[in-house]
Design an enzyme around this catalytic site. Structure first.
Site, PDB file in Angstrom:
ATOM      1  N   MET A 264       0.856  -1.190   0.000  1.00 59.80           N
ATOM      2  CA  MET A 264       0.000   0.000   0.000  1.00 59.80           C
ATOM      3  C   MET A 264       0.888   1.234   0.000  1.00 59.80           C
ATOM      4  SD  MET A 264      -2.994  -1.066   2.743  1.00 59.80           S
ATOM      5  CE  MET A 264      -1.836  -1.725   3.972  1.00 59.80           C
TER       6      MET A 264
ATOM      7  N   CYS B 165      -3.626  -1.744  -8.945  1.00 53.27           N
ATOM      8  CA  CYS B 165      -3.904  -0.423  -8.395  1.00 53.27           C
ATOM      9  C   CYS B 165      -4.912   0.317  -9.263  1.00 53.27           C
ATOM     10  CB  CYS B 165      -2.618   0.397  -8.305  1.00 53.27           C
ATOM     11  SG  CYS B 165      -2.875   2.039  -7.597  1.00 53.27           S
TER      12      CYS B 165
END
Length: 336
Positions: free
Chosen positions: A24, A107
């Protein structure tokens, strides 16, 4: 022990369990990776590294490549849209310590997808094949892949991409249970992940909305996957990994960590952020983590507002100590 409960093997590396911290951006820096691994994660994947070599010589990139003190295997995620550039990025990161290369095709962020990278790549299966072939051929370490179930609700081509990945030599596949179009809205769906698991023989990792032990058990049972990848569920709750590991092994929930342990984990994490980034940046990054911890523990809404106005590292630590002392006194008064 069932297959779903067994440790996962990626190339020559056998993980301690089947629980992985998701990469992340802005979250899974070295301090957080080390913390999550100490609390039960079998693997912690680095923040996304841009393949573009023009972006390597920046402070942000140098910090993202810092793996000092991390145990094996060190997994680095790379992102881009050009096969040769990604291949070179893989070689570069292996030279700087990466033992597993993970390719980002999951993503959904606009700044990534507008450059035809991340989950935008799922629209072009030929390019997916070219990228995977180039990267796998470029390095001797295992290459893994992170995808979504597809580009849109009308184009859930995750099964096709998974088969391409296996054919190209990808050694593990993580799947987020949303399309690119879904971003992080709504709830993750696991039917496509279950189909993907049935369609390939490489390890498949389920990702998306795994925020408690019961959901972890459900996803393992429902999809038959080999492992789970935890992202937002670990923010402010890095001990979720040991909770899930214990629940899967015993069927019993661990008790909530006592406030003294939360204090120890939180303050240790904030100190590590200050040390890693320096006072100026460390103070600012610490704010969001403190917010997540306090939200997880359902305490401190007023304190959070006060904390976010602090601009000094020592002041942050002092305020955290005072905050937990106040909680302890309140707890003693209630008990009396």
């Amino acid at each position: 022990m069932t297959r779903a409960e067994a440790a996962v093997k990626i190339g020559p590396y056998e993980l301690r369990n089947n629980l992985i911290l998701a990469p992340m951006a802005g979250v899974t820096d070295r301090p957080f990776r080390l913390l999550c691994r100490s609390l039960g994660a079998g693997l912690a994947v680095s923040e996304m590294m841009a393949a573009n070599p023009d972006l390597r010589d920046t402070r942000k990139s140098r910090l993202r490549m810092d793996h000092d003190g991390e145990g094996e295997p060190i997994a680095v995620q790379i992102a881009g849209a050009e096969p040769e550039m990604l291949a070179e990025a893989a070689r570069y990161n292996v030279e700087h310590g990466a033992q597993i290369i993970d390719i980002n095709m999951g993503c959904p962020a606009k700044k990534v997808c507008n450059k035809a990278a991340g989950s935008a790549l799922l629209r072009d299966e030929a390019l997916v094949k070219d990228i995977l072939t180039a990267v796998v051929s470029a390095v001797s370490v295992p290459v893994t892949l992170k995808i979504r179930t597809g580009w849109s609700r009308q184009s859930r081509n995750g099964v096709t991409v998974a088969r391409i990945a296996e054919d190209c030599g990808i050694q593990s596949l993580a799947v987020h249970g949303r399309t690119r179009e879904c971003k992080y809205e709504g709830t993750a769906e696991y039917d496509t992940i279950a189909e993907i698991k049935q369609s390939v023989s490489i390890p498949v990792v389920a990702n998306g909305d795994i925020t408690c032990v019961e959901q972890a058990r459900h996803v393992l049972d429902y999809t038959g996957v080999d492992a789970l990848m935890i992202g937002r569920g670990a923010q402010g709750r890095p001990w979720i990994f040991r909770e899930i590991e214990h629940f899967i092994a015993t069927g019993e929930r661990l008790p909530e960590p006592p406030m003294d342990e939360i204090k120890q984990i939180l303050i240790g994490h904030i100190k590590a952020l200050h040390e890693f980034y320096g006072d100026y940046q460390g103070v600012r990054i610490a704010r969001k983590h403190v917010g997540w911890y306090l939200q997880t523990a359902n305490i401190g809404a007023i304190f959070k507002s006060q904390f976010n106005r602090l601009n000094d590292a020592q002041a942050q630590l002092d305020e955290l100590h005072h905050f937990f002392e106040h909680l302890s006194i309140e707890g003693e008064e209630k008990a009396a």
